[in-house]
Design a protein around this motif. Structure first.
Motif, PDB file in Angstrom:
ATOM      1  N   TRP A 167     -33.523  20.549 -17.193  1.00  0.00           N
ATOM      2  CA  TRP A 167     -33.540  19.816 -18.406  1.00  0.00           C
ATOM      3  C   TRP A 167     -33.425  18.706 -18.443  1.00  0.00           C
ATOM      4  O   TRP A 167     -32.577  17.567 -17.796  1.00  0.00           O
ATOM      5  CB  TRP A 167     -32.316  20.285 -19.370  1.00  0.00           C
ATOM      6  N   PHE A 168     -34.528  17.690 -19.182  1.00  0.00           N
ATOM      7  CA  PHE A 168     -34.425  16.295 -19.498  1.00  0.00           C
ATOM      8  C   PHE A 168     -34.432  16.024 -20.975  1.00  0.00           C
ATOM      9  O   PHE A 168     -34.731  16.871 -21.598  1.00  0.00           O
ATOM     10  CB  PHE A 168     -36.027  15.709 -18.787  1.00  0.00           C
ATOM     11  N   LYS A 200     -36.614   5.284 -25.454  1.00  0.00           N
ATOM     12  CA  LYS A 200     -36.100   5.134 -24.305  1.00  0.00           C
ATOM     13  C   LYS A 200     -36.806   5.847 -23.210  1.00  0.00           C
ATOM     14  O   LYS A 200     -37.565   6.899 -23.507  1.00  0.00           O
ATOM     15  CB  LYS A 200     -34.596   5.590 -24.313  1.00  0.00           C
ATOM     16  N   GLU A 201     -36.720   5.497 -22.035  1.00  0.00           N
ATOM     17  CA  GLU A 201     -37.143   6.433 -20.913  1.00  0.00           C
ATOM     18  C   GLU A 201     -36.667   7.830 -20.837  1.00  0.00           C
ATOM     19  O   GLU A 201     -35.349   8.149 -21.149  1.00  0.00           O
ATOM     20  CB  GLU A 201     -36.871   5.718 -19.567  1.00  0.00           C
ATOM     21  N   ARG A 202     -37.414   8.783 -20.239  1.00  0.00           N
ATOM     22  CA  ARG A 202     -36.710  10.056 -20.034  1.00  0.00           C
ATOM     23  C   ARG A 202     -35.848  10.073 -19.108  1.00  0.00           C
ATOM     24  O   ARG A 202     -35.763   9.409 -17.785  1.00  0.00           O
ATOM     25  CB  ARG A 202     -37.914  10.973 -19.449  1.00  0.00           C
ATOM     26  N   GLU A 203     -34.623  11.043 -19.239  1.00  0.00           N
ATOM     27  CA  GLU A 203     -33.611  11.006 -18.166  1.00  0.00           C
ATOM     28  C   GLU A 203     -33.330  12.335 -17.948  1.00  0.00           C
ATOM     29  O   GLU A 203     -33.395  13.334 -18.706  1.00  0.00           O
ATOM     30  CB  GLU A 203     -32.342  10.161 -18.868  1.00  0.00           C
ATOM     31  N   PHE A 204     -32.825  12.645 -16.684  1.00  0.00           N
ATOM     32  CA  PHE A 204     -32.159  13.802 -16.294  1.00  0.00           C
ATOM     33  C   PHE A 204     -31.196  14.196 -16.968  1.00  0.00           C
ATOM     34  O   PHE A 204     -30.119  13.543 -17.242  1.00  0.00           O
ATOM     35  CB  PHE A 204     -31.920  13.753 -14.778  1.00  0.00           C
ATOM     36  N   ALA A 260     -32.445  13.361 -29.192  1.00  0.00           N
ATOM     37  CA  ALA A 260     -33.555  13.273 -28.359  1.00  0.00           C
ATOM     38  C   ALA A 260     -34.626  14.485 -28.289  1.00  0.00           C
ATOM     39  O   ALA A 260     -34.162  15.509 -28.817  1.00  0.00           O
ATOM     40  CB  ALA A 260     -33.183  12.780 -27.016  1.00  0.00           C
ATOM     41  N   VAL A 261     -35.634  14.531 -27.828  1.00  0.00           N
ATOM     42  CA  VAL A 261     -36.492  15.401 -27.400  1.00  0.00           C
ATOM     43  C   VAL A 261     -35.834  15.926 -26.310  1.00  0.00           C
ATOM     44  O   VAL A 261     -35.898  15.312 -25.190  1.00  0.00           O
ATOM     45  CB  VAL A 261     -37.926  15.264 -27.490  1.00  0.00           C
ATOM     46  N   TYR A 262     -35.635  17.300 -26.021  1.00  0.00           N
ATOM     47  CA  TYR A 262     -35.111  18.003 -24.763  1.00  0.00           C
ATOM     48  C   TYR A 262     -36.139  18.440 -24.067  1.00  0.00           C
ATOM     49  O   TYR A 262     -36.891  19.527 -25.076  1.00  0.00           O
ATOM     50  CB  TYR A 262     -33.995  18.694 -25.044  1.00  0.00           C
ATOM     51  N   HIS A 267     -35.269  12.887 -10.446  1.00  0.00           N
ATOM     52  CA  HIS A 267     -35.613  11.978 -11.049  1.00  0.00           C
ATOM     53  C   HIS A 267     -37.024  12.221 -12.069  1.00  0.00           C
ATOM     54  O   HIS A 267     -37.570  11.383 -12.674  1.00  0.00           O
ATOM     55  CB  HIS A 267     -36.309  10.901  -9.929  1.00  0.00           C
ATOM     56  N   GLY A 268     -37.575  13.494 -11.643  1.00  0.00           N
ATOM     57  CA  GLY A 268     -38.623  13.841 -12.605  1.00  0.00           C
ATOM     58  C   GLY A 268     -39.917  13.870 -12.178  1.00  0.00           C
ATOM     59  O   GLY A 268     -40.681  14.735 -12.521  1.00  0.00           O
TER      60      GLY A 268
END
Length: 122
Positions: free
Chosen positions: A36-37, A43-47, A92-94, A105-106
């Motif tokens: 899940w991110f 903002k940047e995508r995050e783990f 956020a969008v998950y 890191h994705g």
């Protein structure tokens, strides 16, 4: 055809809980790490969390550790993300994602879902 379909997003008050689901199809679910991110506006995508293909190991970002739980059952599908004590800044969008490798890191992720929106009101 590979598909990752997230569901369970919605509006919740700060301190509340939501459970997200990710239904996977088109690949060997039991052979993939599932992730899940999230990405908040601007903002940047995050783990957020990951679970090993066997379901025997999990990893979380420090910001959600102790509040979120990722789970999967290889006999059943989907992957879940139980989110407790949600904070307004976690709106956020998950996204659900899958890879045969551990990639917190994705980058290089093999499959992504389209996401589900979580809104947390203060």
């Amino acid at each position: 055809q590979v598909q990752l379909v997230e569901s369970g997003g919605g509006l919740v008050q700060a301190g509340g809980s939501l459970r997200l689901s990710c239904a996977a199809s088109g690949f060997t679910f039991s052979s993939y790490w599932m992730y899940w991110f999230r990405q908040a506006p601007g903002k940047e995508r995050e783990f957020v969390a990951a679970i090993k293909y066997s379901g025997t190991s999990t990893d979380y970002s420090d910001s959600v550790k102790g509040r979120f739980t990722i789970s999967k059952d290889n006999a059943k599908n989907p992957v879940y993300l139980q989110m407790n004590s949600l904070k307004p800044e976690e709106m956020a969008v998950y996204y659900c994602a899958a890879s045969r490798y551990y990639l917190p890191h994705g980058a290089g992720m093999e499959y992504w879902g389209k996401g589900t929106l979580v809104t947390v009101s203060s």
